[in-house]
Motif scaffolding. Structure first.
Motif, PDB file in Angstrom:
ATOM      1  N   UNK A 393     -31.403  57.428  12.872  1.00  0.00           N
ATOM      2  CA  UNK A 393     -32.617  58.160  12.041  1.00  0.00           C
ATOM      3  C   UNK A 393     -32.419  59.552  12.146  1.00  0.00           C
ATOM      4  N   UNK A 394     -31.934  60.123  12.924  1.00  0.00           N
ATOM      5  CA  UNK A 394     -32.163  61.611  13.193  1.00  0.00           C
ATOM      6  C   UNK A 394     -30.927  62.075  12.194  1.00  0.00           C
ATOM      7  N   UNK A 395     -29.721  61.354  12.317  1.00  0.00           N
ATOM      8  CA  UNK A 395     -28.486  61.821  11.731  1.00  0.00           C
ATOM      9  C   UNK A 395     -28.830  61.728  10.122  1.00  0.00           C
ATOM     10  N   UNK A 396     -29.775  60.850   9.781  1.00  0.00           N
ATOM     11  CA  UNK A 396     -30.146  60.603   8.129  1.00  0.00           C
ATOM     12  C   UNK A 396     -30.846  61.936   7.795  1.00  0.00           C
ATOM     13  N   UNK A 397     -31.820  62.478   8.575  1.00  0.00           N
ATOM     14  CA  UNK A 397     -32.966  63.365   8.038  1.00  0.00           C
ATOM     15  C   UNK A 397     -32.516  64.938   8.534  1.00  0.00           C
ATOM     16  N   UNK A 398     -31.731  65.080   9.569  1.00  0.00           N
ATOM     17  CA  UNK A 398     -31.471  66.504  10.034  1.00  0.00           C
ATOM     18  C   UNK A 398     -30.753  67.264   8.919  1.00  0.00           C
ATOM     19  N   UNK A 426     -22.406  61.989   5.336  1.00  0.00           N
ATOM     20  CA  UNK A 426     -22.259  61.118   6.427  1.00  0.00           C
ATOM     21  C   UNK A 426     -23.322  60.856   7.148  1.00  0.00           C
ATOM     22  N   UNK A 427     -24.609  61.592   7.176  1.00  0.00           N
ATOM     23  CA  UNK A 427     -25.671  61.092   8.226  1.00  0.00           C
ATOM     24  C   UNK A 427     -26.291  60.056   7.295  1.00  0.00           C
ATOM     25  N   UNK A 428     -26.424  60.335   5.834  1.00  0.00           N
ATOM     26  CA  UNK A 428     -26.967  58.842   5.214  1.00  0.00           C
ATOM     27  C   UNK A 428     -26.250  57.883   5.394  1.00  0.00           C
ATOM     28  N   UNK A 429     -24.903  57.703   5.191  1.00  0.00           N
ATOM     29  CA  UNK A 429     -24.125  56.558   5.611  1.00  0.00           C
ATOM     30  C   UNK A 429     -24.400  55.843   6.996  1.00  0.00           C
ATOM     31  N   UNK A 430     -24.417  56.960   7.944  1.00  0.00           N
ATOM     32  CA  UNK A 430     -24.585  56.365   9.424  1.00  0.00           C
ATOM     33  C   UNK A 430     -25.893  55.811   9.662  1.00  0.00           C
ATOM     34  N   UNK A 431     -26.800  56.592   9.132  1.00  0.00           N
ATOM     35  CA  UNK A 431     -28.394  56.201   9.441  1.00  0.00           C
ATOM     36  C   UNK A 431     -28.983  55.194   8.429  1.00  0.00           C
ATOM     37  N   UNK A 489     -41.856  66.038   5.993  1.00  0.00           N
ATOM     38  CA  UNK A 489     -42.166  64.341   5.560  1.00  0.00           C
ATOM     39  C   UNK A 489     -41.395  63.448   5.951  1.00  0.00           C
ATOM     40  N   UNK A 490     -40.468  63.758   7.022  1.00  0.00           N
ATOM     41  CA  UNK A 490     -39.601  62.529   7.482  1.00  0.00           C
ATOM     42  C   UNK A 490     -40.006  62.458   8.741  1.00  0.00           C
TER      43      UNK A 490
END
Length: 513
Positions: A393-398, A426-431, A489-490
């Motif tokens: 989730x961190x990878x998706x939002x940072x 990358x963060x979206x795909x992973x998270x 907001x995340x």
């Protein structure tokens, strides 16, 4: 259920591609299309977010799909309907009143796409053994996202090429939507040929006979920790829902508008004289003088590729002049309100063109997403969701921080934009793999298809409502403060994720004996 699941690589990728591509076109590509066809950010945010509605209310008809027919018949018929809808959008774009007409057709396509998702998800959960689901979840997520990047990347790149070729955005997007319809037709035929065909109708299965709409819904809301779960699903994508709607306008909006104070054109000189004598003096203009100012005052727009004049656009029948010349009119209204004391207006966009956006999302961004999705699936299958949920989730939002930096510093080097998009993809795909795996946990038990649809329906509601307001929020805050707000907001979703309870090794692949 008896079915041939020995070759999931033949049907899982394209089945999920057929779920992601319509979603990408309806929810994301439509934003860019409407932006390039002259629709405002506020209208784009409001009306394209309403296209989420079929995904929000799909639980209302998911039990019907659960209990009637086969999942295969459902997703094939819905994919055919989607193909027809995109063809109709293509033929409707050149007409007067295209905005509301295409929105209506997109809504039908969205309904079909949401139904296709229900049937495809159910088909996957019923056909594939549980021990293979966590591994192929990463593949599903990757091909779903690849289809979205095919829309946001390759299809956008194609539209940008046609825009330059014809110098007519209307014709370019009309042809693009027709081609998307033909592509969906091909995918539908492929899925007809390669998906397993000997699926059993759940309505004929004795263990489903006792179920009805009421029991399916009630059983979902009796799940453990359901209040926390639903709040989490609603708020987890609060920031992303706004980011997705305004990111494309941010990338293609110009850097600034600027008044040109000298011209060799006679009419433009008349407009400049009017500006220097009356506007600067704060004198109220006659309607005829306003028309001259709006149509002839020389204004340039600065993009990444330099400055170019904002030409006057002649409105079609039943169209308002101010609507089709929004950029010129808005800039000139600003000059009038400030008595000509401010000759430059900073818009805050990155000044890219359509092909730039397609190229960024269709090349390195696509590779980054593929790697992220596959690694996410492998990580969960090896060590379980508990270990990886929060890091995912961190990878998706940072990576949102990267867009904040772009909005503040506007780097001239385009590869900075590439770097931010690569990290975000990358963060979206992973998270997002972790989020999807959690939704599968929520759907565990009887009526997996309907319960998964309920979970994703709440997720869509969490995307729709903030997205509807995103254009108004962006206009009020400006791009810089808007991205800061999106990042803030995340935080609620990240905090709530720490209170979720699920089996420690959920998603972990069983050790082979």
């Amino acid at each position: 259920m008896k079915t041939d699941n020995t070759k999931p690589w033949f049907w899982i990728p394209l089945l999920n591609f057929a779920s992601g591509l319509p979603y990408a076109v309806i929810i994301s590509v439509s934003v860019l299309m409407y932006k390039n066809l002259g629709i405002s950010n506020e209208d784009i945010g409001l009306y394209t977010s309403l296209l989420y509605l079929p995904w929000v209310i799909k639980p209302l008809w998911s039990p019907f799909i659960e209990l009637t027919g086969t999942k295969r018949k459902w997703f094939l018929s819905m994919q055919l309907l989607i193909s027809i809808a995109f063809l109709l959008v293509g033929f409707t774009i050149p007409t007067n009143g295209f905005f509301m007409m295409t929105l209506a057709i997109f809504w039908v396509a969205a309904f079909a796409s949401a139904s296709n998702d229900i049937a495809s998800d159910g088909f996957y959960l019923l056909v594939l053994p549980k021990e293979q689901q966590s591994f192929f979840l990463g593949i599903r997520s990757t091909f779903y996202r690849l289809s979205m990047l095919a829309g946001n990347g390759l299809i956008v790149l194609f539209a940008g090429y046609l825009e330059h070729k014809y110098s007519d955005n209307t014709k370019a997007w009309s042809y693009t939507m027709i081609c998307v319809g033909l592509l969906m037709t091909f995918i539908t035929i492929y899925n007809f040929i390669f998906t397993p065909k000997n699926e059993i109708n759940p309505a004929e299965n004795s263990e489903h006979h006792h179920q009805n709409f009421g029991t399916i819904f009630i059983s979902f809301f009796k799940k453990k920790q359901i209040a926390v779960v639903l709040i989490f699903i609603l708020v987890f994508r609060l920031g992303e829902s706004q980011l997705l709607k305004m990111l494309t306008p941010f990338l293609i909006d110009p850097i600034k508008y600027e008044l040109v104070e000298k011209s060799s054109d006679l009419d433009e000189n008349k407009a400049l004289e009017l500006y220097n004598t009356k506007v600067k003096a704060g004198i109220k203009l006659e309607n005829s003088e306003l028309e001259l100012l709006y149509s002839k005052l020389p204004v340039v727009v600065e993009t990444r590729k330099g400055k170019k004049p904002i030409a006057e656009t002649k409105p079609k029948a039943n169209e308002e002049y101010k609507k089709v010349n929004e950029a010129r009119v808005s800039f000139i209204d600003g000059l009038i309100s400030k008595n000509g004391n401010q000759k430059t207006v900073q818009v805050g966009g990155m000044g890219l063109d359509t092909e730039d956006v397609g190229l960024i999302y269709g090349t390195l961004g696509l590779i980054a997403l593929t790697i992220g999705g596959i690694l996410g699936g492998i990580a969960i299958s090896k060590q379980g969701l508990t270990k990886w949920m929060f890091p995912m989730f961190l990878a998706m939002h940072l990576p949102i921080l990267g867009f904040i930096l772009l909005a503040f510093f506007h780097p001239s080097f385009i590869y900075y934009i590439y770097a931010v998009v690569i990290l975000e993809q990358f963060g979206y795909g992973f998270g997002f793999t972790g989020f999807m795996m959690y939704l599968i946990h929520v759907a565990e038990g009887e009526s997996k298809t309907a319960h998964y649809a309920l979970a994703t329906g709440f997720m869509a509601l969490g995307m729709m409502l903030p997205g509807m307001l995103s254009g108004f929020i962006q206009k009020y805050l400006g791009y810089q403060n808007f991205f800061i707000w999106v990042f803030i907001a995340t935080i609620p979703g990240l905090i709530l994720s720490r209170f979720l309870i699920f089996p420690k090794d959920f998603g972990k692949k069983s050790e082979e004996v």
